[in-house]
Design a protein around this motif. Structure first.
Motif, PDB file in Angstrom:
ATOM      1  N   LYS A 147      28.135 -91.396  73.724  1.00  0.00           N
ATOM      2  CA  LYS A 147      27.058 -91.915  72.870  1.00  0.00           C
ATOM      3  C   LYS A 147      27.508 -92.043  71.408  1.00  0.00           C
ATOM      4  O   LYS A 147      27.256 -93.056  70.770  1.00  0.00           O
ATOM      5  CB  LYS A 147      25.818 -91.025  72.973  1.00  0.00           C
ATOM      6  CG  LYS A 147      25.134 -91.147  74.324  1.00  0.00           C
ATOM      7  CD  LYS A 147      23.912 -90.254  74.424  1.00  0.00           C
ATOM      8  CE  LYS A 147      23.313 -90.354  75.820  1.00  0.00           C
ATOM      9  NZ  LYS A 147      22.274 -89.349  76.046  1.00  0.00           N
ATOM     10  N   ARG A 150      29.951 -94.887  71.103  1.00  0.00           N
ATOM     11  CA  ARG A 150      29.232 -96.169  71.131  1.00  0.00           C
ATOM     12  C   ARG A 150      28.547 -96.442  69.779  1.00  0.00           C
ATOM     13  O   ARG A 150      28.479 -97.582  69.321  1.00  0.00           O
ATOM     14  CB  ARG A 150      28.186 -96.160  72.247  1.00  0.00           C
ATOM     15  CG  ARG A 150      27.513 -97.489  72.467  1.00  0.00           C
ATOM     16  CD  ARG A 150      26.320 -97.376  73.390  1.00  0.00           C
ATOM     17  NE  ARG A 150      25.153 -96.851  72.717  1.00  0.00           N
ATOM     18  CZ  ARG A 150      24.294 -97.560  71.995  1.00  0.00           C
ATOM     19  NH1 ARG A 150      24.482 -98.868  71.839  1.00  0.00           N
ATOM     20  NH2 ARG A 150      23.261 -96.998  71.426  1.00  0.00           N
ATOM     21  N   GLU A 194      25.932-100.349  77.581  1.00  0.00           N
ATOM     22  CA  GLU A 194      25.707 -99.811  76.236  1.00  0.00           C
ATOM     23  C   GLU A 194      26.909-100.105  75.327  1.00  0.00           C
ATOM     24  O   GLU A 194      26.744-100.472  74.172  1.00  0.00           O
ATOM     25  CB  GLU A 194      25.480 -98.293  76.310  1.00  0.00           C
ATOM     26  CG  GLU A 194      24.205 -97.878  77.001  1.00  0.00           C
ATOM     27  CD  GLU A 194      22.991 -98.095  76.122  1.00  0.00           C
ATOM     28  OE1 GLU A 194      22.247 -99.062  76.407  1.00  0.00           O
ATOM     29  OE2 GLU A 194      22.792 -97.335  75.176  1.00  0.00           O
TER      30      GLU A 194
END
Ligand SMILES: [Zn+2]
Length: 270
Positions: A147, A150, A194
């Protein structure tokens, strides 16, 4: 070798060649060896957000900090939520996050230009990134799981160093610490989607498998992020240590199905 396993009493911790020759810092990355935690947390667990005894974790953090030769009472600890907020650590923050209560939340990166304050971030597979501005003498750490990667937390850390300390990205050395390597990091289509929304093409750091899943290379993704931030290619270093392949040395969240301890990345200006 890109790293050294250091012994201090019972404790074993890692130092990285790329940072070891910088004279004005001290750094380390903990292993799972030499602490007091029991059972699945055996033995140098630094994660307070695990099911482990807080007293044991506290003792482990004290032992690790002392092993690296740093002052526990000044330690500043992140409060990680897989986000991209970077905290600028000031004199008044000394000791926050463990020794003293923290008054900040949701912090996945720490930077400072103040000597004598060790910064600590916590990991088990996620990517630790160490930062040192060798000209302006600024240090930082960020926590880049999939995460954070990203969200390009590495680039945001560099931008904060530029904005607050006048750093030139060309003077910043970054070290990608022990974390899960592509060999052991399978993800599903959701994660790939994502990354596509953030990176555009993901082909340079993902490999599709026959079952519709992918192997994800967080090290290359973070290198792309750091190059985008303006770092020189030769200043982006890698420890080349996979936490899942080396479960003798490290805790691995993936390999141990989520019930395990945590390592710490620590850095300080001296
Ligand atoms: Zn591996």
């Amino acid at each position: 070798m890109t790293y050294t396993i250091e012994n201090s009493g019972q404790i074993q911790f890692i130092t990285f060649d790329a940072l070891e020759n910088i004279p004005f810092i001290r750094h380390g990355f903990s292993t799972r060896i030499g602490g007091v935690s029991q059972g699945v947390y055996n033995s140098l667990n630094l994660g307070v957000k695990t099911g482990d005894s807080i007293e044991d974790v506290e003792q482990n953090i004290q032992m690790f900090t002392a092993a690296v030769g740093l002052n526990y009472e000044n330690l500043v600890v992140s409060d990680q939520v897989h986000g991209d907020i970077i905290k600028i650590v000031l004199e008044e923050d000394k000791g926050k996050g463990f020794f003293k209560e923290r008054d900040y939340h949701g912090v996945d990166g720490l930077i400072t230009n103040i000597p004598g304050i060790p910064l600590l971030t916590i990991f088990a597979d996620c990517v630790p990134i160490y930062f040192v501005d060798i000209a302006k003498k600024v240090v930082g750490l960020s926590h880049a799981g999939w995460k954070g990667t990203r969200l390009k937390i590495g680039k945001k850390t560099v931008e904060m160093m530029v904005c607050h300390y006048g750093s030139d990205p060309k003077d910043i050395v970054a070290l990608i610490g022990p974390s899960i390597k592509k060999c052991c990091y399978e993800v599903d289509q959701f994660v790939i989607n994502e990354f596509e929304s953030s990176f555009g093409s993901v082909s340079s750091f993902t490999t599709p498998k026959k079952d519709g899943k992918y192997m994800l290379d967080l090290w290359t993704a973070n290198k792309i992020v750091l190059l985008e931030a303006g770092l020189r290619d030769e200043n982006i270093r890698n420890s080349n240590l996979c936490t899942s392949c080396h479960s003798d040395l490290f805790y691995s969240y993936r390999k141990e199905n989520g019930v395990t301890g945590r390592m710490g990345a620590i850095i300080q200006l001296i």
